[in-house]
Design an enzyme around this catalytic site. Structure first.
Site, mmCIF file in Angstrom:
data_model
loop_
_atom_site.group_PDB
_atom_site.id
_atom_site.type_symbol
_atom_site.label_atom_id
_atom_site.label_comp_id
_atom_site.label_asym_id
_atom_site.label_seq_id
_atom_site.Cartn_x
_atom_site.Cartn_y
_atom_site.Cartn_z
ATOM 1 N N ASP A 61 1.026 -1.119 -0.297
ATOM 2 C CA ASP A 61 -0.094 -0.294 0.306
ATOM 3 C C ASP A 61 1.050 1.403 0.307
ATOM 4 O O ASP A 61 1.465 1.485 0.683
ATOM 5 C CB ASP A 61 -0.554 -0.052 0.669
ATOM 6 C CG ASP A 61 -1.631 0.809 1.336
ATOM 7 O OD1 ASP A 61 -2.210 1.106 -0.323
ATOM 8 O OD2 ASP A 61 -2.110 1.825 1.801
ATOM 9 N N ASP A 117 -8.609 -0.648 1.648
ATOM 10 C CA ASP A 117 -8.752 -0.546 0.075
ATOM 11 C C ASP A 117 -10.021 -1.456 -0.742
ATOM 12 O O ASP A 117 -10.375 -0.196 -1.426
ATOM 13 C CB ASP A 117 -7.985 -1.051 -0.098
ATOM 14 C CG ASP A 117 -5.818 -0.492 -0.048
ATOM 15 O OD1 ASP A 117 -6.452 0.101 1.146
ATOM 16 O OD2 ASP A 117 -5.280 -0.004 -0.824
ATOM 17 N N THR A 119 -3.467 4.494 -3.871
ATOM 18 C CA THR A 119 -2.699 5.478 -3.537
ATOM 19 C C THR A 119 -1.180 5.132 -3.577
ATOM 20 O O THR A 119 0.425 6.846 -3.521
ATOM 21 C CB THR A 119 -2.368 5.384 -1.682
ATOM 22 O OG1 THR A 119 -2.170 3.577 -1.714
ATOM 23 C CG2 THR A 119 -3.694 5.796 -0.794
ATOM 24 N N THR A 120 -0.815 4.279 -4.335
ATOM 25 C CA THR A 120 0.976 4.578 -5.515
ATOM 26 C C THR A 120 0.751 5.298 -6.419
ATOM 27 O O THR A 120 1.645 6.134 -6.526
ATOM 28 C CB THR A 120 1.111 3.528 -5.119
ATOM 29 O OG1 THR A 120 1.032 1.761 -4.348
ATOM 30 C CG2 THR A 120 2.493 3.215 -5.824
HETATM 31 P P1 ADP Z 1 -2.348 1.230 -5.584
HETATM 32 O O1 ADP Z 1 -2.039 1.883 -4.875
HETATM 33 O O2 ADP Z 1 -2.325 2.727 -6.838
HETATM 34 O O3 ADP Z 1 -4.250 1.143 -6.244
HETATM 35 P P2 ADP Z 1 -2.104 -0.564 -6.858
HETATM 36 O O4 ADP Z 1 -0.590 -1.905 -6.754
HETATM 37 O O5 ADP Z 1 -3.219 -1.497 -6.158
HETATM 38 O O6 ADP Z 1 -1.581 0.589 -6.793
HETATM 39 O O7 ADP Z 1 -2.045 -0.776 -8.052
HETATM 40 C C1 ADP Z 1 -3.001 -0.115 -9.535
HETATM 41 C C2 ADP Z 1 -2.511 0.094 -10.545
HETATM 42 O O8 ADP Z 1 -3.198 -1.099 -11.360
HETATM 43 C C3 ADP Z 1 -3.975 -0.139 -11.542
HETATM 44 O O9 ADP Z 1 -3.447 1.066 -12.405
HETATM 45 C C4 ADP Z 1 -4.527 -1.039 -11.668
HETATM 46 O O10 ADP Z 1 -5.865 -0.624 -13.023
HETATM 47 C C5 ADP Z 1 -3.604 -2.079 -12.072
HETATM 48 N N1 ADP Z 1 -4.376 -3.605 -12.303
HETATM 49 C C6 ADP Z 1 -5.065 -3.728 -10.773
HETATM 50 N N2 ADP Z 1 -5.697 -5.069 -10.920
HETATM 51 C C7 ADP Z 1 -5.607 -5.296 -12.872
HETATM 52 C C8 ADP Z 1 -4.901 -6.553 -13.161
HETATM 53 N N3 ADP Z 1 -5.306 -8.057 -12.714
HETATM 54 N N4 ADP Z 1 -4.797 -6.373 -14.473
HETATM 55 C C9 ADP Z 1 -3.819 -5.033 -15.181
HETATM 56 N N5 ADP Z 1 -4.152 -4.055 -14.669
HETATM 57 C C10 ADP Z 1 -4.585 -3.853 -13.646
HETATM 58 MG MG MG Z 2 -4.870 -0.544 -5.291
#
Ligand code: ADP
Ligand code: MG
Length: 526
Positions: free
Chosen positions: A59, A394, A92-93
């Site tokens: 996170d 989340d 948040t990332t």
């Molecule tokens: P954040 O803290 O920003 O939510 P994450 O590590 O959760 O960071 O990553 C979010 C990103 O990953 C988003 O751009 C989302 O669209 C992408 N994402 C999440 N699940 C998938 C998936 N199954 N396939 C492709 N992209 C994904």
């Molecule tokens: Mg996320």
């Protein structure tokens, strides 16, 4: 002396430039630190504190919050991530990664000689346009459509350490939010109405949603009081069952046995009277709030309460009171004279049960239960459990976003590529520097597909080029399928996320960049 004057001017402006550059550099460094954890194939971070405490997390907000950041501009990125956590809860990332990319573009523009104010204004316009574009490609979602909510929760969980449990955690998140939501007033949704109790022992698979309430503490049984009560009448008290203290610090000197006896007797009578009043109200389960003034309950009081067959749960936190009274339909009682039957809550069963390595008190069968939900999270160790808690948070936030703004967009960087493309087209209709800045903004958004691809071990340049081509051909939902390593239609892959997460990420990141741009000096104060 014109040359000297000129010299001075030059010096000053170079200092301002230096401040700006160092701020941008520091903030970019922070963004780079979390970049590798973006997306389902992103890495996790092990955060080690000086006191030996270790957490493992994916996170962004948590990583940054725990990071020791001293540079003031870098701290703004920490705050940025926190604000995204408050507004949307997820993303948040992404917000920090986007901010880093925008800052990089700023640096290039500044080097070309564009004035910071012009960049700032152009970015503001671009961010607004980006939100418009996103709204254009968003898909309305109905809260009755459970499948859609589940898909959004699963996407959010897919990037977490605990992603393999998403089939269990997603329905939990959806049900919990729908349970606490008042259909008549959905905008008043408050996630604090969802109580998450974490208990070490077992695996995450053993987690459950409890129809009732769970307290993380045991029942007080040092005096042999009951630990199970059927047909319970629960009283939530905020007063103390212990001898009162004087207002000011003073000592009473007891010099002979007679006097000592009298002190004991007084205390006993006082406590007995309190316990009697409690018993008279019909209360048989007592929840006692923690007290900082004096002992909330003494051993003697516990003894009499046990004799009166009243079950006691102590150390209830002050901030839990509201949730408890809402759930049980009871009113907190601040003075023993207010112990009235109508202030008690009723439940079919209050019971201390063993969960994993510890014990919890469970209240079930609550008569007219309020709109609250309780989740009992389980995990084999503290690290997993804490991350499960954060991940569930989340997922809950994702559902809350959908309640507040009922639109979904595809994930897997398809929205960013789409916005980037459309902003690129739009920039051509603008004039001069503004056009250049908007173009730079549009390019910066490509950091999301680039990073997702990089983290998944794909060739980022190939992927981004291919994505651009697909989007130009009208495939507006194409995104990176990180599992297969190809580009597919994200809607068909069920990768969807709330519109609010992405719009707020872009808006907040832009706001942060504009703030950093406008700073031209750091003034230390004592
Ligand atoms: P954040 O803290 O920003 O939510 P994450 O590590 O959760 O960071 O990553 C979010 C990103 O990953 C988003 O751009 C989302 O669209 C992408 N994402 C999440 N699940 C998938 C998936 N199954 N396939 C492709 N992209 C994904
Ligand atoms: Mg996320």
């Amino acid at each position: 002396m014109p040359p000297k004057h000129k010299n001075e001017l030059y010096k000053e402006s170079s200092r301002k430039k230096d401040v700006r550059t160092s701020n941008i550099e520091a903030a970019k460094a922070v963004a780079d630190a979390v970049r590798t954890s973006l997306g389902p194939r992103g890495m996790d971070k092990m955060v080690a504190a000086a006191n030996g405490e270790v957490i493992i997390t994916n996170d962004g907000a948590t990583i940054l919050q725990k990071m020791t950041v001293t540079q003031p501009a870098a701290k703004m990125l920490v705050e940025l991530s926190k604000s995204q956590d408050v507004v949307a809860g997820d993303g948040t990332t992404s917000v920090v990664v986007i901010c880093g990319a925008l800052l990089k573009k700023c640096q290039e523009l500044l080097e070309k000689g564009v004035h910071p104010t012009i960049i700032s204004d152009a970015f503001f316009k671009a961010a607004n346009k980006a939100c418009e574009i996103l709204e254009g490609i968003a898909i309305p979602v109905n809260l009755e459509d459970r499948e859609a909510l589940l898909r959004a929760a699963t996407t959010s969980l897919s990037s977490k350490v605990v992603s393999q449990y998403s089939s269990l955690l997603s329905p939990m998140a959806v049900d919990a939010v729908l349970k606490v939501m008042d259909p008549a007033r959905p905008n008043l949704l408050d996630l604090r109405d969802i109580k998450v109790v974490s208990k070490v022992g077992g695996t995450i698979d053993d987690s459950e949603m409890v129809d009732g309430m769970v307290f993380d503490q045991k029942a007080a049984k040092s005096a042999g009081g009951p630990t199970r009560m059927e047909d319970a009448k629960v009283g939530l008290i905020q007063f103390q069952i212990s001898p009162p203290k004087t207002d000011i610090e003073n000592n009473v000197i007891v010099s002979d046995y007679n006097q000592m006896d009298r002190v004991y007797k007084e205390e006993r009578n006082y406590i007995l009277a309190v316990v009697k009043k409690i018993k008279a109200s019909g209360c048989n389960v007592l929840l006692i709030q923690k007290s900082i003034l004096r002992d909330a309950v003494t051993d003697l009081a516990l003894h009499y309460l046990a004799k009166a067959k009243i079950m006691v749960v102590r150390d209830i936190e002050r901030d839990e009171i509201e949730l408890i009274s809402k759930t049980l339909g009871c009113l907190p009682i601040a003075h023993v004279d207010n112990m009235k039957p109508e202030k008690l809550g009723s439940a079919a069963l209050v019971e201390e049960v063993e969960v994993g390595k510890g014990r919890v008190v469970k209240i079930t069968g609550i008569a007219n239960k309020g709109r609250t939900a309780t989740v009992l999270l389980r995990g084999s160790n503290k690290l997993v459990l804490e991350e499960a808690d954060r991940s569930l948070h989340d997922a809950l936030c994702v559902i809350r976003c959908l309640v507040n703004k009922r639109f979904l967009i595809a994930g897997g960087s398809s929205p960013e590529v789409q916005v980037s493309m459309q902003l690129g087209h739009w920039s051509k209709t603008l004039q001069g520097m503004e056009s250049v800045c908007v173009r730079a903004f549009s390019e910066a958004l490509e950091v999301v597909p680039y990073t997702l691809a990089e983290n998944a071990g794909l060739n980022p340049i190939n992927i981004v080029t291919e994505l651009r081509r697909m989007h130009a051909a009208g495939e507006k939902y194409s995104g990176i399928n990180v599992k297969k390593g190809t580009i597919t239609n994200m809607l068909e892959e069920n990768v969807v996320q709330p519109l609010l997460v992405t719009t707020s990420a872009i808006t907040l990141a832009t706001e942060c960049v504009r703030m950093i741009l406008k700073i031209d000096d750091i003034v230390p104060v004592r």
